[in-house]
Write an enzyme that holds these catalytic residues in place. Structure first.
Site, short mmCIF file in Angstrom:
data_model
loop_
_atom_site.label_atom_id
_atom_site.label_comp_id
_atom_site.label_asym_id
_atom_site.label_seq_id
_atom_site.Cartn_x
_atom_site.Cartn_y
_atom_site.Cartn_z
N TRP A 52 0.82 -1.22 0.00
CA TRP A 52 0.00 0.00 0.00
C TRP A 52 0.85 1.27 0.00
O TRP A 52 1.82 1.37 0.76
CB TRP A 52 -0.86 0.00 1.27
CG TRP A 52 -1.53 1.30 1.57
CD1 TRP A 52 -0.96 2.38 2.18
CD2 TRP A 52 -2.88 1.67 1.29
NE1 TRP A 52 -1.88 3.41 2.29
CE2 TRP A 52 -3.07 2.99 1.75
CE3 TRP A 52 -3.96 1.02 0.68
CZ2 TRP A 52 -4.28 3.67 1.63
CZ3 TRP A 52 -5.16 1.69 0.57
CH2 TRP A 52 -5.32 3.00 1.03
N MET A 53 0.45 2.26 -0.81
CA MET A 53 1.02 3.61 -0.66
C MET A 53 -0.11 4.62 -0.60
O MET A 53 -1.17 4.42 -1.17
CB MET A 53 1.98 3.96 -1.79
CG MET A 53 1.32 4.14 -3.14
SD MET A 53 2.36 5.10 -4.26
CE MET A 53 1.97 6.75 -3.70
N ASN A 54 0.14 5.72 0.14
CA ASN A 54 -0.75 6.88 0.02
C ASN A 54 0.07 8.15 -0.14
O ASN A 54 0.94 8.17 -1.02
CB ASN A 54 -1.86 6.91 1.07
CG ASN A 54 -1.49 6.88 2.52
OD1 ASN A 54 -1.04 5.85 3.00
ND2 ASN A 54 -1.69 7.97 3.24
N ASP A 55 -0.15 9.18 0.62
CA ASP A 55 0.34 10.53 0.31
C ASP A 55 1.81 10.64 -0.10
O ASP A 55 2.67 10.01 0.51
CB ASP A 55 0.23 11.43 1.54
CG ASP A 55 -1.06 11.27 2.31
OD1 ASP A 55 -1.94 10.54 1.87
OD2 ASP A 55 -1.16 11.90 3.38
N TRP A 79 -4.16 0.09 4.15
CA TRP A 79 -3.57 1.16 4.95
C TRP A 79 -3.17 0.62 6.33
O TRP A 79 -3.89 -0.18 6.91
CB TRP A 79 -4.58 2.31 5.10
CG TRP A 79 -4.00 3.48 5.85
CD1 TRP A 79 -3.24 4.48 5.34
CD2 TRP A 79 -4.13 3.73 7.26
NE1 TRP A 79 -2.88 5.34 6.34
CE2 TRP A 79 -3.40 4.92 7.52
CE3 TRP A 79 -4.77 3.09 8.30
CZ2 TRP A 79 -3.32 5.47 8.81
CZ3 TRP A 79 -4.68 3.63 9.58
CH2 TRP A 79 -3.96 4.81 9.81
N PHE A 115 3.40 9.53 9.96
CA PHE A 115 2.41 10.09 9.05
C PHE A 115 3.07 11.16 8.16
O PHE A 115 4.27 11.40 8.23
CB PHE A 115 1.24 10.69 9.85
CG PHE A 115 0.19 9.67 10.26
CD1 PHE A 115 0.44 8.31 10.23
CD2 PHE A 115 -1.07 10.10 10.67
CE1 PHE A 115 -0.54 7.38 10.60
CE2 PHE A 115 -2.06 9.19 11.04
CZ PHE A 115 -1.79 7.83 11.00
N SER A 116 2.23 11.84 7.39
CA SER A 116 2.75 12.72 6.34
C SER A 116 3.52 13.93 6.87
O SER A 116 3.32 14.36 8.00
CB SER A 116 1.59 13.19 5.46
OG SER A 116 1.19 12.10 4.68
N ARG A 188 -2.08 17.22 12.22
CA ARG A 188 -1.05 16.49 11.45
C ARG A 188 -0.66 17.18 10.14
O ARG A 188 -1.24 18.17 9.74
CB ARG A 188 -1.54 15.07 11.14
CG ARG A 188 -2.82 14.96 10.38
CD ARG A 188 -3.16 13.48 10.14
NE ARG A 188 -4.48 13.31 9.57
CZ ARG A 188 -5.60 13.20 10.28
NH1 ARG A 188 -5.56 13.26 11.60
NH2 ARG A 188 -6.76 13.04 9.68
N GLU A 252 -6.71 17.95 6.04
CA GLU A 252 -5.47 17.19 5.99
C GLU A 252 -4.52 17.83 4.97
O GLU A 252 -4.94 18.52 4.05
CB GLU A 252 -5.74 15.75 5.58
CG GLU A 252 -6.71 15.03 6.50
CD GLU A 252 -6.90 13.56 6.11
OE1 GLU A 252 -6.41 12.70 6.85
OE2 GLU A 252 -7.54 13.29 5.08
#
Ligand code: FRU
Length: 502
Positions: A52-55, A79, A115-116, A188, A252
């Protein structure tokens, strides 16, 4: 965070996935060799080899290379257990995967996830400022989305080598809690910038019934931060939602920067990315948004982050998320891709504009131009699902459509109504702005299950399409009213021999 990710966290499958912190843990996902042949996997969008990847996180140009980090779950295609993946590129198009840059520290303030965040150069060294999450007692919790167990703090890590492979974390958070008295919905995704010898930092946040916001901090050394006030404040959208991101009560991934004589604030909320342009008072450190819009009209594009390329271009990366059921992407063994790099600009009326970075054009094969007349559709059999088309807009063809058709069945359609100034894709209607239209007014870039569309260099629409297959899918253009359009199209090269990016 997206609702499905949060509710997913509570489900049994997710619990299993999250406990699967050892590489051998099996969710019966295919291995990398199989993934390399998955025809739905994009071939020129950056993505990790599996999972999985996100931001996008901390994009930075350093010592002649572009570095891009991203939210990664190294254990499964769902996630969870967020790390920072790392890829490096000479041109923002071709990539090499590097080892994981940031991993949660057991017992540390980021024990439940990194987190990001962003990257800046401080004291001559690339430095990450990111959000750490850890379990916390109820009075210290900052993620209030129904799960209410985690505390977010802002953390620092400094590069120990010029390849950006090793990062040394500060043990203690540099911002340990939200401003006193604020009952935040989240805290965040820090975005720093420098004004003279002072650093400023926006942090994504919000309050129930008040709305999402960006909290503004100031520091001389990135380690001691003073809270100033809110840089920007939104309003709830009126929906009652457990997840404050769905009700506009949490913003976000804020991104704030000067561009073309304006200031730009981007933030992600309500499953969309919003842009605003406006004026920033550098004495009072207050931002006054004047214009606003949606950065990409489909929910597939989320949580973008920008940086400045060495030639001064402001480049934006975005996360292209899966729009198919969790069980399907989890079984596929991969989820998420990075958008193409988009060059941002602000026009004289204060509208945010964007086009894929010129570097992307290296992937083009030989151009073919075709005149498509009413009643005589153009049909292109796509032997590879990598293709770009560019169509001018004008009165010669006031209505036309672009479709992907698989085995005779429509997989995707863009209906263009020039007179009505609208491009429609399913339920989504994108306005055609009234600026002068160039020959590439409509650009459509197909990469397996990803389609990125740009309308007049202003509006963007990212679609995820899963019922496509090389050799079986046709690109079809029909002129419905008027005479003809001149369509220019290119086959596009893959960036690797298999679908594994490097
Ligand atoms: C946006 C986001 C961020 C957070 C990260 C966690 O997609 O929810 O707010 O830092 O993803 O993976």
């Amino acid at each position: 965070m997206k609702q499905c990710r949060r509710s997913f966290l509570k489900s049994g499958v997710a619990a299993a996935a999250l406990m699967a912190t050892k590489p051998c843990a099996s969710l019966a996902a295919p291995d990398v060799a199989e993934i390399a042949h998955d025809p739905l996997r994009p071939e020129f969008h950056l993505m990790p080899q599996h999972n999985w990847m996100n931001d996008p996180n901390g994009p930075i140009w350093w010592k002649g290379q572009y570095h891009l980090f991203y939210q990664l779950n190294p254990h499964a295609a769902v996630w969870g257990d967020m790390h920072w993946g790392h890829a490096v590129s000479p041109d923002m198009i071709h990539w090499r995967h590097e080892p994981i840059a940031l991993a949660p520290t057991p017992g540390g303030a980021d024990s439940e996830g990194c987190f990001s965040g962003s990257a800046v150069v401080f004291d001559g060294k690339p430095t990450f400022i990111y959000t750490g999450v850890q379990n916390a007692p109820p009075d210290q919790v900052t993620i209030r989305d129904g799960n209410d167990k985690l505390r977010e703090t802002q953390m620092l890590a400094v590069a120990e080598d010029d390849k950006l492979l090793r990062w040394k974390k500060d043990q203690k958070p540099v911002i340990a809690s939200p401003p006193p008295g604020m009952m935040v919905t989240g805290f965040r995704d820090p975005c720093p910038w420098r004004e003279g010898d002072t650093w400023y930092l926006g942090v994504g946040s919000g309050e129930r019934e008040v709305g999402g916001c960006v909290l503004l901090y100031r520091s001389k050394d990135l380690r001691h931060w003073e809270y100033l006030h809110k840089l920007a404040q939104g309003k709830p959208n009126g929906k009652v939602a457990v997840n404050p991101c769905d009700s506009g009560e949490m913003w976000e991934c804020p991104d704030f920067f000067a561009l073309d004589g304006h200031h730009v604030l981007l933030y992600s909320s309500e499953n969309k990315v919003f842009w605003t342009t406006g004026e920033y008072d550098t004495h009072k450190h207050l931002y006054f948004p004047l214009k606003t819009g949606v950065l990409d009209h489909d929910a597939a594009y989320y949580a973008p982050k920008s940086f400045v390329a060495p030639d001064g271009r402001r480049i934006l990366w975005g996360w292209l998320r899966e729009m198919r059921p969790d069980a399907q992407f989890s079984a596929a063994g991969w989820a998420g891709a990075m958008s193409l790099p988009r060059v941002l600009s602000v026009n004289h009326d204060g509208y945010l504009e964007m086009m894929p970075a010129g570097e992307f054009e290296k992937l083009r094969g030989e151009a073919v131009t075709a005149k498509v007349s009413a009643g005589e559709p153009l049909r292109l059999k796509l032997d590879a699902l990598r293709h770009e088309i560019s169509i001018p807009l004008g009165t010669a063809a006031p209505k036309f459509s672009v479709k992907l058709v698989t085995d005779g069945r429509k997989a995707w359609e863009l209906a263009v109504d020039v007179a009505g100034r609208t491009v429609t894709c399913g339920e989504i209607a994108v306005p055609i702005p009234q600026t002068p239209w160039k020959s590439d007014a409509l650009r459509i870039i197909v990469d397996a299950s990803v389609i990125e569309t740009f309308v007049v260099g202003r509006e963007a629409l990212t679609s995820r399409v899963y019922n496509v297959a090389a050799g079986k899918t046709e690109l079809q253009i029909d002129v419905i009213g008027g005479e003809s359009v001149e369509v220019k199209h290119w086959p596009l090269q893959a960036i690797s021999k298999d679908r594994l990016t490097t």
